[in-house]
Design a protein around this motif. Structure first.
Motif, mmCIF file in Angstrom:
data_model
loop_
_atom_site.group_PDB
_atom_site.id
_atom_site.type_symbol
_atom_site.label_atom_id
_atom_site.label_comp_id
_atom_site.label_asym_id
_atom_site.label_seq_id
_atom_site.Cartn_x
_atom_site.Cartn_y
_atom_site.Cartn_z
ATOM 1 N N CYS A 126 11.888 52.512 14.010
ATOM 2 C CA CYS A 126 13.104 52.309 13.224
ATOM 3 C C CYS A 126 13.067 53.139 11.944
ATOM 4 C CB CYS A 126 13.247 50.829 12.870
ATOM 5 S SG CYS A 126 14.678 50.501 11.847
ATOM 6 N N CYS A 129 18.181 53.381 9.452
ATOM 7 C CA CYS A 129 19.446 54.090 9.231
ATOM 8 C C CYS A 129 20.647 53.145 9.126
ATOM 9 C CB CYS A 129 19.680 55.096 10.354
ATOM 10 S SG CYS A 129 19.999 54.326 11.959
ATOM 11 N N ARG A 130 20.493 51.899 9.546
ATOM 12 C CA ARG A 130 21.535 50.870 9.494
ATOM 13 C C ARG A 130 22.644 51.041 10.532
ATOM 14 N NH1 ARG A 130 21.791 47.488 5.246
ATOM 15 N NH2 ARG A 130 23.954 47.100 5.789
ATOM 16 N N CYS A 132 22.724 50.274 13.642
ATOM 17 C CA CYS A 132 22.853 49.080 14.490
ATOM 18 C C CYS A 132 23.521 47.946 13.726
ATOM 19 C CB CYS A 132 21.467 48.654 14.981
ATOM 20 S SG CYS A 132 20.277 48.422 13.652
ATOM 21 N N CYS A 177 21.493 53.200 18.361
ATOM 22 C CA CYS A 177 20.206 53.473 17.703
ATOM 23 C C CYS A 177 19.718 54.875 18.068
ATOM 24 C CB CYS A 177 19.174 52.425 18.124
ATOM 25 S SG CYS A 177 17.547 52.796 17.433
#
Ligand code: SF4
Length: 239
Positions: A126, A129-130, A132, A177
């Motif tokens: 992960c 990046c936000r 999702c 994602c």
């Protein structure tokens, strides 16, 4: 309309567009991991940096947020730009050394796949990046996931890391994602989907009999859009 130059190409563009949008429309590729046409840009990944010159002033900006302007000159591949992009990539690799996506980008940009900085943890994919979280909130409208903790411990998860009662199993988070961090499994038969620790039963299409969407997702759409549930029991191919 305004006039600008990107990579020595004279371009006419609508005021209010971003450099990234205008570059793309003109066939100029700028790498990015956190951009999606359905979401507002946030500049989270920082890979889309470019050098923007206005008069004598040149500075590094994130092209997904930077608006085009009359007389602006943009260089998307200058040495300065590539150095910043490589550094950003090295930092992302330090967080997510196992991410195939990042390793492929590193190869394209001539960055060693082995992290230059000490990895925070192993097996994390992960990049925070936000995408999702924003998709779940802004597009799907259920806000089933968010961020917990801070610093190197920060991660995306369901509230209190428990089964989310609001998740509808649509999988939109996994689809957007960029690094494949979100695990979504579908049974071989297609009747079960697992995501965020929950198991969802899939609905069969009443025409072709194929499993096509989680029952919870269809029930949510039915409630929100006030469409009778039986009208939603047909897959897109059979509509
Ligand atoms: S899980 Fe994927 S989409 Fe969500 S913040 Fe992490 S990298 Fe971005």
């Amino acid at each position: 309309m305004i006039n600008l130059t990107i990579d020595n190409k004279k371009i006419e563009a609508e005021a209010g567009r971003t450099v990234l949008e205008v570059a793309r429309e003109n066939g100029i590729v700028i790498p990015t991991l956190c951009d999606h046409e359905s979401l507002e840009p946030t500049g989270s990944c920082r890979l889309c940096v470019v050098e923007a010159k206005q008069g004598k002033r040149a500075r590094i900006v994130t092209s997904c947020l930077y608006p085009v302007a009359e007389g602006l000159t943009v260089d998307t591949k200058s040495e300065r730009v590539m150095n910043v992009r490589r550094l950003v990539l090295q930092l992302l690799l330090a967080r997510c050394p196992e991410s195939e996506q990042l390793r492929e980008m590193a190869a394209e940009m001539g960055v060693a796949p082995e992290p230059r900085f000490t990895p925070d943890k192993d097996n994390v994919k992960c990049i925070l990046c936000r995408m999702c979280v924003r998709t779940c909130e802004k597009i799907v409208g259920v806000s089933a996931i968010g961020f917990s903790y801070r610093g190197t411990e920060k991660n995306v998860c369901t509230p209190f890391q428990e089964e989310s009662s609001t998740c509808i199993g649509c999988g939109a988070c996994a689809y957007v994602c960029p690094t494949g961090h979100i695990e979504m499994e579908t049974s071989e038969k297609g009747d079960i989907r697992k995501i965020w620790g929950r198991t969802f039963k899939m609905q069969t299409c009443k025409v072709c009999g194929r499993y096509f969407a989680p029952e919870d997702q269809l029930a949510y759409i039915s409630r929100k859009a006030e469409i009778p549930a039986e009208d939603l029991a047909v897959c897109i191919s059979c509509r």
